[in-house]
Design an enzyme around this catalytic site. Structure first.
Site, mmCIF file in Angstrom:
data_model
loop_
_atom_site.group_PDB
_atom_site.id
_atom_site.type_symbol
_atom_site.label_atom_id
_atom_site.label_comp_id
_atom_site.label_asym_id
_atom_site.label_seq_id
_atom_site.Cartn_x
_atom_site.Cartn_y
_atom_site.Cartn_z
ATOM 1 N N GLY A 1 0.787 -1.221 0.000
ATOM 2 C CA GLY A 1 0.000 0.000 0.000
ATOM 3 C C GLY A 1 0.821 1.274 0.000
ATOM 4 N N HIS A 2 2.150 1.167 0.091
ATOM 5 C CA HIS A 2 3.012 2.366 0.222
ATOM 6 C C HIS A 2 4.265 2.198 -0.615
ATOM 7 C CE1 HIS A 2 5.310 5.563 2.369
ATOM 8 N NE2 HIS A 2 4.098 6.027 2.605
ATOM 9 N N TYR A 3 4.303 2.327 -1.809
ATOM 10 C CA TYR A 3 3.272 2.482 -2.823
ATOM 11 C C TYR A 3 3.371 1.303 -3.764
ATOM 12 C CZ TYR A 3 3.589 7.222 -0.998
ATOM 13 O OH TYR A 3 3.639 8.299 -0.174
ATOM 14 N N VAL B 1 8.139 2.423 -0.960
ATOM 15 C CA VAL B 1 8.978 3.281 -0.128
ATOM 16 C C VAL B 1 8.625 2.995 1.326
ATOM 17 C CG1 VAL B 1 9.509 5.675 0.505
ATOM 18 C CG2 VAL B 1 9.074 5.087 -1.884
#
Length: 147
Positions: free
Chosen positions: A50-52, A57
Site C-alpha cells: 500500500g506504500h506504494y 517506499v
C-alpha cells in the site's frame, strides 16, 4: 560483522514481534552512550503493497519507529533490563527530517546516541543511514515504566 546482539537477544529485550519488530541485529553498543543497529528492508514488509504499489517506499514513521526500538535496546542494555516487567514508551520527537527514500533491498544502519537521561526520561539523537548516506534523522524521547 559479528553482532553484539542477534535476533534472539533482541527478542528477549523488546516486546515487539512481527510485523512490528524493526531491528534485525545490533552491531555495537556502548552502555549508556550509543548503539548501532541494523534493519534489513525487504519487499516482504507488510506496508509495501500500500506504500506504494508501483514504487515501494518505507514509511517515515516506520523509520522513526526503528530508531525508537534501537533506543529502547540501548536503554534496556544500559539499565540491564531483560524481563517483561517494564514497558518502553515513545513520548516525543523533535526535528525529524527525511533525506532519501528507503526502498526494498536497503539496509538501514540505525545510529542512536544518548543526549540525556533525567528521572527515567531519555532523549536521544538518532540517524538512519543507507550505504553511508543519511536517510533520516531526529531527536526522540522515550521513557521506561513498570507495567
Amino acid at each position: 560483522m559479528n553482532p553484539v546482539m542477534d535476533i534472539h537477544e533482541i527478542l528477549k529485550r523488546l516486546p515487539h514481534r512481527y510485523p512490528f519488530l524493526l531491528i534485525d541485529r545490533v552491531v555495537s553498543v556502548e552502555e549508556g552512550k550509543s548503539i548501532v543497529a541494523l534493519k534489513n528492508v525487504t519487499i516482504n514488509e507488510p506496508y509495501f503493497p500500500g506504500h506504494y504499489p508501483h514504487h515501494p517506499v518505507m514509511p517515515g514513521v516506520m523509520i522513526i519507529e526503528a530508531m525508537a526500538q534501537a533506543a529502547a535496546l540501548l536503554s534496556f542494555t544500559s539499565m540491564d533490563v531483560a524481563d517483561d516487567s517494564s514497558v518502553y514508551y515513545f513520548v516525543g520527537i523533535d526535528g525529524a527530517r527525511f533525506k532519501r527514500p528507503v526502498v526494498p533491498g536497503d539496509q538501514l544502519m540505525l545510529k542512536v546516541s544518548v543526549l540525556r537521561n533525567m528521572r527515567g526520561l531519555w532523549k536521544f539523537s538518532a540517524v538512519a543511514e543507507v550505504d553511508g548516506q543519511l536517510a533520516a534523522q531526529a531527536e526522540i524521547m522515550c521513557t521506561v515504566r513498570d507495567k
